[in-house]
Design a protein around this motif. Sequence first.
Motif, short mmCIF file in Angstrom:
data_model
loop_
_atom_site.label_atom_id
_atom_site.label_comp_id
_atom_site.label_asym_id
_atom_site.label_seq_id
_atom_site.Cartn_x
_atom_site.Cartn_y
_atom_site.Cartn_z
N ALA A 211 0.50 -1.38 0.07
CA ALA A 211 -0.04 0.44 0.34
C ALA A 211 1.00 0.81 -0.29
CB ALA A 211 -0.63 0.30 1.14
N GLN A 212 1.90 1.43 0.69
CA GLN A 212 2.92 2.49 0.87
C GLN A 212 3.61 2.78 -0.47
OE1 GLN A 212 5.01 1.63 3.73
NE2 GLN A 212 3.43 2.25 5.77
N ALA A 213 3.80 1.43 -0.87
CA ALA A 213 4.61 1.58 -2.91
C ALA A 213 3.88 2.41 -3.77
CB ALA A 213 5.12 0.52 -3.41
N VAL A 214 1.56 1.76 -3.18
CA VAL A 214 1.11 2.73 -4.05
C VAL A 214 1.35 4.26 -4.17
CG1 VAL A 214 -0.83 2.51 -5.16
CG2 VAL A 214 0.07 0.29 -5.43
N VAL A 215 1.13 4.06 -3.06
CA VAL A 215 1.02 5.80 -2.31
C VAL A 215 2.44 6.21 -3.06
CG1 VAL A 215 0.76 6.96 -0.68
CG2 VAL A 215 -0.87 5.00 -0.23
N PHE A 216 3.21 6.34 -2.92
CA PHE A 216 4.30 7.01 -3.01
C PHE A 216 5.08 6.65 -4.19
CE2 PHE A 216 5.55 6.11 1.63
CZ PHE A 216 5.22 7.12 2.04
N THR A 217 4.60 5.74 -5.18
CA THR A 217 4.51 5.65 -6.87
C THR A 217 4.09 6.38 -7.27
OG1 THR A 217 4.20 3.23 -6.90
CG2 THR A 217 6.19 3.29 -6.44
N ARG A 218 1.96 7.24 -7.04
CA ARG A 218 1.59 6.66 -7.89
C ARG A 218 1.76 8.92 -8.40
NH1 ARG A 218 -4.28 7.47 -5.91
NH2 ARG A 218 -4.98 6.01 -6.79
N PRO A 219 2.68 9.32 -7.37
CA PRO A 219 2.64 10.27 -8.41
C PRO A 219 3.53 10.69 -9.28
CG PRO A 219 2.82 11.08 -6.28
CD PRO A 219 2.85 9.61 -5.97
N VAL A 220 4.44 9.87 -9.05
CA VAL A 220 5.27 9.18 -10.73
C VAL A 220 4.84 9.02 -11.71
CG1 VAL A 220 7.76 8.07 -11.30
CG2 VAL A 220 7.33 9.40 -9.06
N PHE A 221 3.89 7.93 -11.35
CA PHE A 221 2.55 7.60 -12.38
C PHE A 221 2.11 8.81 -13.17
CE2 PHE A 221 -1.66 6.53 -12.83
CZ PHE A 221 -1.83 6.05 -14.00
N LEU A 222 1.72 9.57 -12.04
CA LEU A 222 0.93 10.48 -12.70
C LEU A 222 1.48 11.36 -13.99
CD1 LEU A 222 -1.68 11.60 -9.77
CD2 LEU A 222 -2.49 10.49 -11.56
N VAL A 223 2.79 11.64 -13.83
CA VAL A 223 3.35 12.58 -14.02
C VAL A 223 4.44 11.78 -15.58
CG1 VAL A 223 5.43 13.36 -14.84
CG2 VAL A 223 4.80 14.01 -12.44
N ALA A 224 4.04 10.52 -15.37
CA ALA A 224 4.60 9.58 -16.39
C ALA A 224 3.16 9.08 -17.74
CB ALA A 224 4.95 8.46 -16.70
N LEU A 225 2.06 9.10 -16.88
CA LEU A 225 1.17 9.12 -17.87
C LEU A 225 0.81 9.75 -18.45
CD1 LEU A 225 -1.09 6.88 -18.59
CD2 LEU A 225 -2.71 8.06 -16.73
N THR A 226 1.09 11.30 -17.79
CA THR A 226 0.72 12.64 -17.89
C THR A 226 1.75 12.70 -19.92
OG1 THR A 226 -0.55 13.85 -16.24
CG2 THR A 226 0.10 15.53 -17.96
N TYR A 227 2.67 12.91 -19.40
CA TYR A 227 3.68 12.68 -20.41
C TYR A 227 3.45 12.30 -21.23
CZ TYR A 227 8.19 12.54 -23.08
OH TYR A 227 9.18 12.35 -24.20
N VAL A 228 3.17 10.43 -21.31
CA VAL A 228 2.43 9.48 -22.36
C VAL A 228 0.89 10.68 -23.22
CG1 VAL A 228 1.36 7.76 -22.56
CG2 VAL A 228 3.30 7.47 -21.24
N ALA A 229 0.53 10.99 -22.52
CA ALA A 229 -0.75 11.16 -23.09
C ALA A 229 -0.73 12.80 -24.12
CB ALA A 229 -1.76 12.44 -22.30
N PHE A 230 0.14 13.39 -23.33
CA PHE A 230 0.85 14.37 -24.14
C PHE A 230 1.75 13.66 -25.54
CE2 PHE A 230 -0.37 17.51 -20.83
CZ PHE A 230 -0.72 18.97 -21.33
N LYS A 231 2.64 12.57 -25.40
CA LYS A 231 3.16 12.89 -26.35
C LYS A 231 2.43 12.18 -27.45
CE LYS A 231 7.68 11.85 -27.43
NZ LYS A 231 8.82 12.91 -28.16
N ASN A 232 1.63 10.95 -27.11
CA ASN A 232 0.67 10.93 -28.09
C ASN A 232 -0.12 11.58 -28.28
OD1 ASN A 232 1.65 8.15 -27.77
ND2 ASN A 232 -0.85 7.52 -26.03
N GLY A 233 -0.79 12.87 -28.13
CA GLY A 233 -1.42 13.64 -28.49
C GLY A 233 0.23 14.51 -29.47
N ARG A 234 0.83 14.10 -29.92
CA ARG A 234 1.60 15.21 -30.91
C ARG A 234 1.68 16.67 -29.85
NH1 ARG A 234 3.16 10.43 -30.55
NH2 ARG A 234 2.99 8.89 -32.84
N LEU A 235 2.01 17.10 -28.62
CA LEU A 235 1.99 18.24 -28.01
C LEU A 235 3.38 18.45 -27.97
CD1 LEU A 235 -1.87 18.24 -26.51
CD2 LEU A 235 -1.20 19.25 -28.77
N ILE A 236 4.13 17.79 -27.49
CA ILE A 236 5.58 17.68 -26.73
C ILE A 236 6.42 17.37 -27.95
CG2 ILE A 236 7.80 16.71 -25.62
CD1 ILE A 236 5.01 16.34 -23.12
#
Length: 127
Positions: free
Chosen positions: A102-127
């Motif tokens: 549970a602690q691993a999920v909580v602590f890695t979630r911000p990194v995941f959100l940043v990574a997922l947001t990057y993937v979304a922007f990259k797929n949308g060709r905004l970056i």
Amino acid sequence: MYRLSVSICFLFASLVIALFTLIMSDTSFQTTTDRGATLVQDLTAVRIWIVVAGLALYSWKSATNQPSALVVTVLTAVAWIMFLEDYTVLDSILFQSSHPLAQAVVFTRPVFLVALTYVAFKNGRLI
């Protein structure tokens, strides 16, 4: 950077699936109240379906070389909404759990959100 971000997303999804399995099958994940335990089980059950469906849809689109920008954008929006909801609803239950998974999920979630947001922007060709 894109492949690293996708790898982080898959790693986080694996942690979430493992946590869901732990919550549903093991008594070692304890919450402070019975109501909290029910809330965690209900919310994680909904979330696991979203995670599995998202993984399957993204994997299928990637394997067939179809555009996945819309899928990733929707998953990103849902992930941020779930994060805000978890922070407000599960703050005293999941975030204070002493279980390492549970602690691993909580602590890695911000990194995941940043990574997922990057993937979304990259797929949308905004970056």
